[in-house]
Scaffold this motif. Structure first.
Motif, PDB file in Angstrom:
ATOM      1  N   GLN A  72       5.859   8.065  -5.314  1.00 36.20           N
ATOM      2  CA  GLN A  72       4.892   7.415  -4.426  1.00 36.20           C
ATOM      3  C   GLN A  72       4.036   6.414  -5.191  1.00 36.20           C
ATOM      4  O   GLN A  72       3.647   5.379  -4.653  1.00 36.20           O
ATOM      5  N   GLN A  98      -0.672   2.891   0.855  1.00 37.95           N
ATOM      6  CA  GLN A  98      -0.149   4.030   0.094  1.00 37.95           C
ATOM      7  C   GLN A  98      -1.283   4.899  -0.437  1.00 37.95           C
ATOM      8  O   GLN A  98      -1.243   6.109  -0.383  1.00 37.95           O
ATOM      9  N   ASN A 126       6.292   4.421   5.263  1.00 34.33           N
ATOM     10  CA  ASN A 126       5.399   5.549   5.011  1.00 34.33           C
ATOM     11  C   ASN A 126       4.216   5.512   5.956  1.00 34.33           C
ATOM     12  O   ASN A 126       3.904   6.484   6.621  1.00 34.33           O
ATOM     13  N   TYR A 137      -0.843   8.982   0.299  1.00 35.95           N
ATOM     14  CA  TYR A 137       0.542   9.194  -0.128  1.00 35.95           C
ATOM     15  C   TYR A 137       0.584   9.402  -1.634  1.00 35.95           C
ATOM     16  O   TYR A 137       1.402  10.133  -2.145  1.00 35.95           O
ATOM     17  N   ALA A 144      -0.415  10.760   4.756  1.00 39.51           N
ATOM     18  CA  ALA A 144       0.708  11.510   4.184  1.00 39.51           C
ATOM     19  C   ALA A 144       0.969  12.802   4.948  1.00 39.51           C
ATOM     20  O   ALA A 144       2.054  13.372   4.866  1.00 39.51           O
TER      21      ALA A 144
END
Lengths: 490, 611
Positions: A352, A372, B45, A377, B216
């Motif tokens: 990640q 991110q 993501n 993440y 996440a």
């Protein structure tokens, strides 16, 4: 009194403002990164104390105050107190093991009021002062074993105490002092040996499961034995200046292995590692005979190196197959060497992190625009993996910029260290250089997937008051020392 | 100072620092500059495209009565991470499920191999479409069921059980739908039959997208790019059918227990006023969880209730075909309306050939021939046409000419109604007979002149013939949708199509068809009424089993408001079912209600079954 005043005025003039400038730039650059990393979509106020960006701002302001205060403390004060400070620090590290509450398995954080401090981060400057002071004594030579081991002991003791706090990463930073010792005359063979050990472990572990086409030879084993032989011969050539023996070793040792390899490949396949092992043993015996003749301790050290590097493959294999390392450390090494590709679990963090940095592109996504990092993440995004935020939001320009600024800082500090009038100042200066370099090397290397995941902060960037104060103290003691370089006496 | 001898080592240390930074910058270049892969992965993501479904357009009848609309349906959702202290028994009781079903469903939800999108942080479908009653109770207790939520969706609802074939239904897309059109994603809904299918793009609107940020753990954290990339959904448009739901209801009632079809058209516009296909099914069967089962049951029924006979069924038109023949013969000059008479002695007799007929005066001209539905007259007509070598070089040429007339009247090809599944029927041509009969002449194909043999039409085409006659020579493509909210129906549905016959010949046919109603020996005598002039034509179509009962008519004679075709499979004489059903439909539409006598007649017909 008169002496003191003129002293302080001179200080202001002879301060290295270039370094201070770099320090301030990195400090605020770091703060923007922390903002990006801890940004909460529901709490857009970056100065809120609910957020780490708000807290970090306070840490930055206090660091600036601290820096100013440190510039007022004379060099001789440290000289007089360094032994005391060192002993106090060692004691604090020792006590911490017992009084610190368990924080995610580590016993290194001491809660003081609303904040938690990590003594290990503050110990660096004390150790650097102590090492410098010891080295400054007349007649200390790193070539003599009794001096060398004492110096090493000064930084190995706190290192072991920090390992006992289960902060292996922070402890490893103290290895940077070997580079300082190298500058002060320690034989480069120590660095060379250390480097070769690392190479051996990487090659050995990475190829420990791979065999040659005929299936008889483990690739890792063959390479490690060969590297061991060649590095041993290199040490004999470099430090014993014995060209005839080097020729003999190369001709018979290396020659035998080449013949064994050709025979195995083209005639009858067999495990030629046995031949390699015999050759390495032969070399060790040969060097032993040389030692018996010459009584030169150099041969003895080379023999030690040869034995260790010959055995390192088998030692690593044993450690990995018997799971002697803590599970997470073994996994981190396996991930780094590409032996564990489970991106959902073991490899998740590093993968990640790579995605975060890679997605930044050339100029990045822009301040507070990284997804991110903000969406969690990347784990540990505000602390150890802060460089991900730089990579994602500021792109190649920003992240290469950070690296270059750190390079300027290190380069500048080397210049400052070299212009110190005494060994103490120089050793302290190089300690600062090497500690920064080590942090840079390990922290950014881990984020980029080039070094194992070792939890140490990136100076000025990672969130956390202890490390920020620790680096500020480290740097500004040195800047004050440097400012006094033109004054006589201590 | 001794250390000076090691001064050069500063360059080694600086070199190490330089090497590290260089290696790291090269690595950065590889990660950040070499490819865009990581950017894509990061987007996948973090970015969650939430689809916003537009509301589907409602459907109204020609008088503005609401037929189809949307009603919220409630799905029970669960976020497993938030579940705590659940009183399972109370929960199961509220939703009317057993604890075992509860366990099984929870096991299914949390099993990633079966439910790949599972996250303990996001809503998972626990139970779809609970009833409104269950929802009300559930909503009250929801504070006790931590982690459970209700998701509201739109589901199709129907006001009337009628017009199922016309309306069609909405169901989850099939694999084919997804493969054929990028717009649809698994789980989407699509119109499957009827106007829901043919006006799918008008009714459905356009999906919108909300671009959201997902962390996440699968939790939504806000809008991406401050919502600048969002797309608002475009709501579906309402449509108005040309169907009169009252008329449709009457038609369906009259056709109870019978197989067949009723189609009524407004001649001046081509608007379909009712379209009955029997047996049919209730629109209510196409709602909710039971839809799939109901469709399976309907598909297995041997009477094919899901088959829309009105546009997909092809039948021999029988005597309702005769007006087209009369028009062709007159236009081609084979007969003149008052002077040409053909003999009919209980039918058409020629050498060994006989086509039967019933008792009526003989010989007779075209008008009485239409009124009495004389087979002999039309057989002679075709015979003289196909054997007229002064006009046509060969039988084939005459046949081709004849076929062109039929096609111009809307037979043999799809009319192009705005519904899926229309059949074209069958009008044979010369090639067809060359191929199938090798040697043939007028006598071999004589039965096509009375709507038998190879000729087949759909009930829609028969009704359209009625509309064409009512219009004296043209028709407008029949269509089922009258209007679209904020738009218009296709131009192709408004254009008149002229046949090859002149209006004055149509006038003759109208007189003949009027005669069938008024004359005491006319076949449609039952359609006579005191309020308006009906013109009609019966048909008794032969087939392997019992004859089909057919009727085609329109009213009033001048300024016609409605043309109608009735087809009752195996219903016997045209006068048995065709005429009364047709006249009741006309009465209902023109007068807006049925007289007491008609009501009784309607009840009696509704109660009669044909097996």
């Amino acid at each position: 009194m008169l002496y003191k005043e003129s002293n302080n005025k001179g200080i202001f003039k002879s301060l290295d403002w270039f370094t201070i400038g770099l320090y301030v730039v990195l400090l605020f650059w770091g703060w923007f990164s922390v903002c990006g990393a801890c940004y909460d979509y529901n709490k857009p106020d970056l100065f809120s104390f609910d957020l780490n960006s708000g807290k970090q701002f306070i840490w930055i302001l206090t660091s600036l105050l601290l820096a100013g205060a440190l510039l007022l403390i004379e060099k001789r004060f440290y000289y007089k107190t360094s032994t005391f400070v060192y002993i106090m620090m060692v004691l604090i590290l020792l006590i911490t093991i017992f009084i610190a509450p368990d924080t995610k398995g580590s016993r290194s954080w001491i809660p003081i009021g609303p904040v938690k401090l990590q003594p290990a981060e503050f110990a660096k400057f004390a150790v650097a002062l102590a090492v410098g002071k010891y080295m400054d004594r007349y007649g200390v030579s790193l070539y003599t074993f009794k001096d060398f081991y004492k110096v090493v002991l000064i930084f190995i003791v706190p290192m072991l105490l920090i390992i006992a706090q289960k902060e292996t990463g922070t402890a490893l930073v103290y290895l940077a002092f070997f580079l300082v010792l190298y500058r002060e005359g320690m034989t480069g063979s120590v660095l060379f040996a250390g480097f070769m050990f690392v190479v051996d472990v990487v090659v050995g572990v990475k190829f420990s499961d791979e065999t040659t086409a005929n299936g008889h030879v483990i690739v890792g084993e063959a390479w490690v034995l060969l590297l061991s032989l060649l590095s041993t011969i290199f040490l004999v050539w470099r430090y014993c200046k014995d060209n005839i023996r080097v020729k003999n070793l190369l001709l018979y040792g290396f020659g035998t292995i080449v013949l064994a390899y050709l025979f195995s490949t083209f005639v009858i396949p067999f495990n030629f590692c046995i031949i390699q092992l015999l050759v390495n043993l032969g070399v060790i015996i040969y060097l032993g005979i040389q030692y018996a003749y010459t009584k030169s301790y150099k041969y003895l050290l080379i023999i030690l190196f040869a034995i260790a590097s010959t055995g390192i493959f088998y030692a690593c294999n044993y450690v990995f197959t018997h799971n002697l390392l803590p599970k997470h450390q073994q996994t981190r090494i396996e991930v780094l060497l590409g032996k564990n590709n489970d991106l959902q679990n073991a490899g998740y963090n590093v993968n990640q992190a790579k995605i975060a940095i890679g997605s930044g592109g050339f100029i990045g996504k822009g301040f507070l625009k990284g997804t991110q990092t903000k969406l969690k993440y990347v784990p540990e995004q505000e602390t150890d993996f802060i460089f991900c935020t730089v990579g994602e939001e500021e792109g190649f320009v920003g992240s290469a910029g950070v690296l270059l600024f750190f390079l300027f800082l290190i380069w500048r500090l080397i210049i400052l260290a070299e212009r110190q009038p005494d060994t103490w100042g120089r050793v302290y200066g190089y300690s600062v250089v090497c500690i920064f370099l080590f942090h840079l090397f390990v922290n950014i290397g881990m984020v980029l997937g080039l070094t194992p995941v070792i939890g140490i902060p990136l100076p000025f960037f990672s969130y956390g008051g202890s490390s920020l104060w620790g680096f500020t103290i480290l740097l500004f003691i040195f800047l004050r020392m440097d400012a006094e370089r033109n004054f006589k006496s201590k | 100072m001794r250390a000076y001898e090691f001064e050069r080592r500063q360059y080694v240390i600086a070199g190490i620092a330089l090497a590290i930074v260089l290696i790291y910058i090269i690595r950065l270049a590889f990660l950040q500059l070499a490819s865009n892969d990581y950017e894509e992965i990061a987007k996948n993501n973090a970015i969650y495209n939430k689809i916003i479904f537009p509301s589907r357009g409602s459907i109204y009848d020609r008088n503005g009565k609401l037929l189809v609309y949307n009603e919220p349906a409630y799905d029970v959702m669960v976020i497993t991470r938030e579940m705590s202290d659940l009183d399972t028994l109370d929960f199961c009781k509220t939703l009317h499920i057993t604890p075992k079903e509860f366990e099984e469903r929870m096991a299914w939800i949390t099993d990633r191999s079966k439910n790949p999108g599972y996250s303990s942080y996001s809503q998972q479908l626990f139970r779809p479409q609970i009833s409104s009653a269950d929802f009300l109770v559930f909503q009250e207790k929801m504070f006790r069921f931590k982690g459970f939520y209700v998701r509201e969706r739109n589901a199709r609802q129907y006001k009337y059980p009628y017009a199922a074939h016309v309306l069609g239904y909405v169901a989850e897309v099939s694999g084919n739908d997804i493969a054929n059109n990028d717009y649809y994603k698994p789980g989407d809904y699509i119109g499957k039959q009827g106007v829901e299918r043919s006006y799918e793009e008008v009714l459905r609107g356009q999906k919108g997208i909300e671009v959201l940020l997902r962390d996440a753990r699968g939790k939504i954290q806000g809008k991406f790019n401050e919502g600048k990339d969002d797309q608002k959904p475009i709501p579906g448009k309402d449509i108005m059918l040309s169907i009169d739901i009252e008329l449709q209801a009457l038609g369906e009632k009259l056709m109870q227990g019978k197989r067949g079809s009723i189609v009524a058209i407004e001649p001046s516009t081509g608007e379909v006023l009712c379209m009955v296909s029997s047996p049919t099914y209730s629109t209510f069967d196409m709602v909710g969880k039971q839809r799939g089962e109901n469709i399976m049951r309907l598909l297995q029924n041997t009477n094919h209730p899901m088959f829309n006979r009105a546009i997909s069924g092809t039948y021999p038109p029988g005597s309702t075909f005769k007006p087209s023949q009369a028009l062709t013969f007159m236009q081609e000059g084979i007969i003149t309306s008052d002077y040409t008479s053909y003999p009919c002695t209980q039918g058409f007799r020629f050498r060994n050939m006989k086509v039967g007929c019933h008792s009526h005066p003989s010989p007779l001209s075209v008008k009485p021939a239409l009124s009495t539905s004389c087979n002999g007259f039309f057989c002679w007509g075709l015979y003289y046409m196909f054997n007229n070598r002064t006009k046509y070089a060969s039988t084939q040429e005459a046949m081709t000419r004849w076929k062109d007339y039929m096609v111009s009247m809307g037979f043999g090809y799809r009319l192009g109604i705005d519904l899926p599944g229309e059949s074209r029927g069958m009008i044979p041509n010369a090639d067809y007979y060359d191929k199938h009969l090798k040697r043939w002449n007028a006598l071999s194909v004589i039965s096509i002149s009375i709507g038998q043999g190879e000729v087949t039409l759909t009930p829609l085409q028969i009704a359209n013939q009625g509309a064409t006659i009512a219009n004296r020579g043209y028709y407008i493509t029949p269509h089922i949708v009258k209007g679209i909210q904020g738009g218009a129906i296709a131009d192709s549905l408004k254009r008149p199509h002229y046949t090859m016959a002149n209006a004055r010949y149509y006038e003759e046919v109208v007189s003949g068809m009027r005669g069938a109603v008024t004359s005491s020996i006319g076949t449609c005598h039952g359609a006579q009424n005191p309020w308006y002039e009906v013109c009609g034509k019966t048909g008794t179509a032969q087939n392997r089993g019992h004859d089909h009962s057919v009727f085609m008519g329109f009213a009033p004679r001048n300024n016609p408001q409605i043309a109608v075709a009735v087809y009752v499979e195996n219903g016997g004489f045209g006068a048995t079912f065709g005429v009364p059903i047709g006249s009741l439909i006309m009465e209902q539409y023109i007068r807006g209600e049925l007289s007491p006598g008609s009501l009784a007649k309607a009840a009696s017909i509704a109660s009669r079954s044909v097996n």
